[in-house]
Design a protein around this motif. Structure first.
Motif, PDB file in Angstrom:
ATOM      1  N   LEU A  83       0.836  -1.207   0.000  1.00  0.00           N
ATOM      2  CA  LEU A  83       0.000   0.000   0.000  1.00  0.00           C
ATOM      3  C   LEU A  83       0.872   1.259   0.000  1.00  0.00           C
ATOM      4  O   LEU A  83       0.593   2.224  -0.712  1.00  0.00           O
ATOM      5  N   LEU A  84       1.945   1.232   0.799  1.00  0.00           N
ATOM      6  CA  LEU A  84       2.871   2.373   0.813  1.00  0.00           C
ATOM      7  C   LEU A  84       3.432   2.608  -0.586  1.00  0.00           C
ATOM      8  O   LEU A  84       3.485   3.744  -1.061  1.00  0.00           O
ATOM      9  N   ALA A  85       3.843   1.521  -1.225  1.00  0.00           N
ATOM     10  CA  ALA A  85       4.437   1.628  -2.561  1.00  0.00           C
ATOM     11  C   ALA A  85       3.425   2.220  -3.536  1.00  0.00           C
ATOM     12  O   ALA A  85       3.753   3.128  -4.315  1.00  0.00           O
ATOM     13  N   ALA A  86       2.186   1.757  -3.463  1.00  0.00           N
ATOM     14  CA  ALA A  86       1.154   2.262  -4.381  1.00  0.00           C
ATOM     15  C   ALA A  86       0.874   3.734  -4.105  1.00  0.00           C
ATOM     16  O   ALA A  86       0.683   4.537  -5.021  1.00  0.00           O
ATOM     17  N   LEU A  87       0.881   4.103  -2.846  1.00  0.00           N
ATOM     18  CA  LEU A  87       0.638   5.504  -2.475  1.00  0.00           C
ATOM     19  C   LEU A  87       1.743   6.398  -3.035  1.00  0.00           C
ATOM     20  O   LEU A  87       1.481   7.502  -3.534  1.00  0.00           O
ATOM     21  N   CYS A  88       2.973   5.900  -2.936  1.00  0.00           N
ATOM     22  CA  CYS A  88       4.116   6.703  -3.382  1.00  0.00           C
ATOM     23  C   CYS A  88       4.142   6.887  -4.900  1.00  0.00           C
ATOM     24  O   CYS A  88       4.898   7.718  -5.409  1.00  0.00           O
ATOM     25  N   GLU A  89       3.334   6.123  -5.631  1.00  0.00           N
ATOM     26  CA  GLU A  89       3.243   6.312  -7.085  1.00  0.00           C
ATOM     27  C   GLU A  89       2.394   7.534  -7.437  1.00  0.00           C
ATOM     28  O   GLU A  89       2.370   7.968  -8.579  1.00  0.00           O
ATOM     29  N   ILE A  90       1.664   8.074  -6.471  1.00  0.00           N
ATOM     30  CA  ILE A  90       0.791   9.220  -6.773  1.00  0.00           C
ATOM     31  C   ILE A  90       1.636  10.474  -6.965  1.00  0.00           C
ATOM     32  O   ILE A  90       2.373  10.883  -6.057  1.00  0.00           O
ATOM     33  N   GLU A  91       1.528  11.063  -8.137  1.00  0.00           N
ATOM     34  CA  GLU A  91       2.322  12.237  -8.440  1.00  0.00           C
ATOM     35  C   GLU A  91       1.833  13.442  -7.637  1.00  0.00           C
ATOM     36  O   GLU A  91       0.620  13.660  -7.516  1.00  0.00           O
ATOM     37  N   GLY A  92       2.762  14.182  -7.056  1.00  0.00           N
ATOM     38  CA  GLY A  92       2.392  15.361  -6.278  1.00  0.00           C
ATOM     39  C   GLY A  92       2.343  15.083  -4.788  1.00  0.00           C
ATOM     40  O   GLY A  92       2.336  16.004  -3.984  1.00  0.00           O
ATOM     41  N   LEU A  93       2.304  13.819  -4.425  1.00  0.00           N
ATOM     42  CA  LEU A  93       2.320  13.470  -2.998  1.00  0.00           C
ATOM     43  C   LEU A  93       3.777  13.382  -2.567  1.00  0.00           C
ATOM     44  O   LEU A  93       4.530  12.548  -3.060  1.00  0.00           O
ATOM     45  N   GLU A  94       4.168  14.277  -1.654  1.00  0.00           N
ATOM     46  CA  GLU A  94       5.585  14.380  -1.328  1.00  0.00           C
ATOM     47  C   GLU A  94       5.996  13.643  -0.064  1.00  0.00           C
ATOM     48  O   GLU A  94       7.141  13.274   0.119  1.00  0.00           O
ATOM     49  N   ARG A  95       5.034  13.493   0.860  1.00  0.00           N
ATOM     50  CA  ARG A  95       5.359  12.810   2.114  1.00  0.00           C
ATOM     51  C   ARG A  95       4.263  11.839   2.511  1.00  0.00           C
ATOM     52  O   ARG A  95       3.081  12.146   2.352  1.00  0.00           O
ATOM     53  N   VAL A  96       4.711  10.735   3.081  1.00  0.00           N
ATOM     54  CA  VAL A  96       3.801   9.697   3.530  1.00  0.00           C
ATOM     55  C   VAL A  96       4.193   9.295   4.952  1.00  0.00           C
ATOM     56  O   VAL A  96       5.357   9.020   5.214  1.00  0.00           O
ATOM     57  N   ARG A  97       3.229   9.330   5.847  1.00  0.00           N
ATOM     58  CA  ARG A  97       3.486   8.876   7.218  1.00  0.00           C
ATOM     59  C   ARG A  97       2.479   7.803   7.583  1.00  0.00           C
ATOM     60  O   ARG A  97       1.482   7.613   6.888  1.00  0.00           O
ATOM     61  N   PHE A  98       2.694   7.152   8.726  1.00  0.00           N
ATOM     62  CA  PHE A  98       1.710   6.190   9.227  1.00  0.00           C
ATOM     63  C   PHE A  98       1.840   6.087  10.738  1.00  0.00           C
ATOM     64  O   PHE A  98       2.912   6.329  11.283  1.00  0.00           O
ATOM     65  N   THR A  99       0.738   5.782  11.417  1.00  0.00           N
ATOM     66  CA  THR A  99       0.746   5.611  12.872  1.00  0.00           C
ATOM     67  C   THR A  99      -0.527   4.914  13.329  1.00  0.00           C
ATOM     68  O   THR A  99      -1.566   5.120  12.693  1.00  0.00           O
ATOM     69  N   SER A 100      -0.501   4.066  14.389  1.00  0.00           N
ATOM     70  CA  SER A 100       0.638   3.572  15.129  1.00  0.00           C
ATOM     71  C   SER A 100       1.116   2.243  14.553  1.00  0.00           C
ATOM     72  O   SER A 100       0.404   1.629  13.774  1.00  0.00           O
ATOM     73  N   ALA A 101       2.273   1.817  15.035  1.00  0.00           N
ATOM     74  CA  ALA A 101       2.840   0.570  14.545  1.00  0.00           C
ATOM     75  C   ALA A 101       3.118  -0.378  15.705  1.00  0.00           C
ATOM     76  O   ALA A 101       3.383   0.047  16.820  1.00  0.00           O
ATOM     77  N   HIS A 102       3.034  -1.652  15.425  1.00  0.00           N
ATOM     78  CA  HIS A 102       3.366  -2.691  16.411  1.00  0.00           C
ATOM     79  C   HIS A 102       4.658  -3.338  15.925  1.00  0.00           C
ATOM     80  O   HIS A 102       4.809  -3.603  14.726  1.00  0.00           O
ATOM     81  N   PRO A 103       5.600  -3.583  16.845  1.00  0.00           N
ATOM     82  CA  PRO A 103       6.925  -4.088  16.438  1.00  0.00           C
ATOM     83  C   PRO A 103       6.862  -5.346  15.568  1.00  0.00           C
ATOM     84  O   PRO A 103       7.745  -5.565  14.736  1.00  0.00           O
ATOM     85  N   LYS A 104       5.824  -6.143  15.737  1.00  0.00           N
ATOM     86  CA  LYS A 104       5.717  -7.372  14.933  1.00  0.00           C
ATOM     87  C   LYS A 104       5.666  -7.076  13.433  1.00  0.00           C
ATOM     88  O   LYS A 104       5.986  -7.924  12.620  1.00  0.00           O
ATOM     89  N   GLY A 105       5.247  -5.870  13.096  1.00  0.00           N
ATOM     90  CA  GLY A 105       5.123  -5.547  11.668  1.00  0.00           C
ATOM     91  C   GLY A 105       6.352  -4.894  11.066  1.00  0.00           C
ATOM     92  O   GLY A 105       6.353  -4.547   9.881  1.00  0.00           O
ATOM     93  N   CYS A 106       7.407  -4.713  11.873  1.00  0.00           N
ATOM     94  CA  CYS A 106       8.629  -4.071  11.354  1.00  0.00           C
ATOM     95  C   CYS A 106       9.450  -5.064  10.554  1.00  0.00           C
ATOM     96  O   CYS A 106      10.495  -5.525  10.984  1.00  0.00           O
ATOM     97  N   THR A 107       8.982  -5.382   9.380  1.00  0.00           N
ATOM     98  CA  THR A 107       9.599  -6.434   8.572  1.00  0.00           C
ATOM     99  C   THR A 107      10.628  -5.858   7.606  1.00  0.00           C
ATOM    100  O   THR A 107      10.703  -4.645   7.398  1.00  0.00           O
ATOM    101  N   ASP A 108      11.377  -6.774   6.985  1.00  0.00           N
ATOM    102  CA  ASP A 108      12.353  -6.348   5.973  1.00  0.00           C
ATOM    103  C   ASP A 108      11.642  -5.669   4.807  1.00  0.00           C
ATOM    104  O   ASP A 108      12.179  -4.751   4.195  1.00  0.00           O
TER     105      ASP A 108
END
Ligand code: SAH
Ligand code: SF4
Length: 435
Positions: free
Chosen positions: A215-240
């Motif tokens: 989803l992050l990758a698809a979001l970053c394809e949107i032209e004109g969108l300069e920054r992407v953030r997300f919150t909150s995160a659980h350590p289990k999802g901090c994957t490679d």
């Protein structure tokens, strides 16, 4: 009707309130400039700690006794149900989080008292309405939570985890960018669980096996969108794969809010957090190995039932090892119906207060030290407006979500990107000059 929304609690509530404002305006109502000016006040409540709930309830009672039409929304409604009307004399209506989309209809019907409670499993309404004027916007990607940490009432009041389909999220993001938004923050209790309980994508993808990085990758394809953030995160999802998405897309901000809650393995197990201290620290290391300036912020609870001095010291040492950039410390508050509410709340109030103060003092010193390492660097800051503390300066945030203040270059406008060389560090703020 002239209305106002008053918000307590987390960013999820801030976002829900914004959606309600948009829905009310679309229904022909006018936003009041002040409370006095409003005929109807919607109070969006929080119930994560007892104190938070009391504030929203107290405020609602005062407004109702002042003769306002009062609608209570949000988390406390789901917890209290009918009781909301006993606690708030003169309350007109109460709407639980997944039914906020009904607010304009409730107001149009004008039949009071009225209670709208979701069943914790229904798909929420009103999620995509926006009332944005600036360059930043929140997009809710996941509602509810199925983690059931022992102390937490969120799963009871926000219901089961539901991920909005990626197509819906991306369409909403595109519409926001078309309206001039250049920074989007994805919201959820545990956003890295996106697409796990309910599907988000209709098919598989060769490049991304995990739904959230995809989803992050698809979001970053949107032209004109300069920054992407997300919150909150659980350590289990901090994957490679998450780190791969960060590396591949510079739009993904170098900041994660990663609540740890405790540094004691015994307490973490009791809380049902499903990670150990070592696993948590490994997640932090993974991000800082990728980028040493990666900002990591956290939530900590002090005074959990049975928390010993040794457990507390373990939290303290974890915070030092993790080198948090910022931390929110909460004094444990038993919430009715949660697993830990059955345990004695046995850490005295004064001791909770002491532990809170110790961690805050540690963090103050640590935050200063971390910020001092950034003196001399040039940070890309999205200007927000005059600094609340010093009107001669403007402030904004860098990719790490750090607040940066600077003398405004002539002609500056909110949303402008400014390169700021840092000359001064404080525990919670950096000060610099535009270059
Ligand atoms: N979904 C987020 C947390 C939402 S609640 C997450 O798990 O990442 C926000 C914070 O409130 C939590 O991280 C926790 O530190 C605190 N909190 C939750 N329940 C609490 C309680 N009963 N007493 C004190 N603090 C609590
Ligand atoms: Fe609460 Fe745990 Fe869910 Fe966060 S992950 S909302 S702390 S139950």
């Amino acid at each position: 009707m002239k209305f106002l929304v008053k918000t307590y609690g987390c960013q999820m509530n801030v976002r829900d309130s914004e959606a309600v404002v948009a829905l009310m305006k679309a229904a022909g109502h006018e936003q009041a400039a002040t409370e006095e000016d409003a005929e109807l006040v919607l109070v969006n409540s929080c119930t994560v700690r007892d104190m938070a709930e009391r504030k929203a309830i107290g405020k609602s009672g005062n407004l109702a006794s002042d003769g306002k039409i009062v609608g209570l929304m949000g988390c406390a409604v789901k917890r209290l149900g009918e009781d909301a009307f006993r606690k708030v004399k003169g309350l007109s209506f109460a709407v639980s989080p997944r039914r906020i989309g009904l607010v304009p209809k409730i107001v149009a019907d004008g039949v009071y008292p009225r209670l709208e409670l979701d069943d914790g499993d229904e798909i929420p309404t009103g999620l995509d309405a926006h009332d944005v004027s600036g360059f930043k916007a929140f997009v809710t990607i996941l509602v509810g939570c199925d983690n059931r940490c022992s102390y937490c009432i969120v799963p009871d009041v926000r219901g089961h985890e539901y991920s909005r389909p990626a197509a819906e999220v991306l369409a909403e993001a595109r519409a926001l960018v078309a309206r001039g938004v250049k920074e989007i923050c994805f919201l959820g209790q545990s956003v890295l669980r996106y697409g796990r309980r309910t599907p988000a994508w209709p098919d598989a993808d060769a490049a991304w096996t995990e739904p959230f990085p995809r989803l992050l990758a698809a979001l970053c394809e949107i032209e004109g969108l300069e920054r992407v953030r997300f919150t909150s995160a659980h350590p289990k999802g901090c994957t490679d794969e998450l780190v791969r998405a960060c590396r591949r897309f510079p739009q993904v901000c170098r900041h994660i809010h990663l609540p740890v809650q405790s540094g004691s393995d015994r307490v973490l197990a009791e809380m049902g957090r499903r990670y150990t201290r070592a696993e948590y620290l490994a997640a932090v290391k993974k991000l800082r190995d990728f980028d040493p300036e990666f900002a990591v912020t956290t939530d900590v609870i002090v005074g959990y039932p049975g928390e010993t001095e040794a457990d507390f010291e373990a939290t303290r040492s974890l915070m030092e090892e993790a080198q948090f950039d910022n931390a929110f410390v909460f004094k444990y508050s038993p919430r009715p119906g949660t697993r830990s509410a059955a345990l004695p709340d046995d850490v005295p109030v004064a001791e909770k207060e002491r532990r809170d103060q110790v961690l805050l003092a540690d963090q103050e010193a640590r935050g200063l030290k971390r910020n001092q390492m950034l003196v001399g660097t040039v940070r890309e800051v999205f200007a927000e407006g005059p600094s609340p503390r010093n009107a001669a300066r403007w402030s904004g945030r860098d990719s790490g979500n750090r607040i940066v203040a600077f003398p405004p270059p002539p002609g500056i406008r909110a949303g402008d990107s400014v390169s700021v060389r840092i000359v001064e560090a404080h525990p919670q703020i950096l000060v610099g000059e535009a270059v």
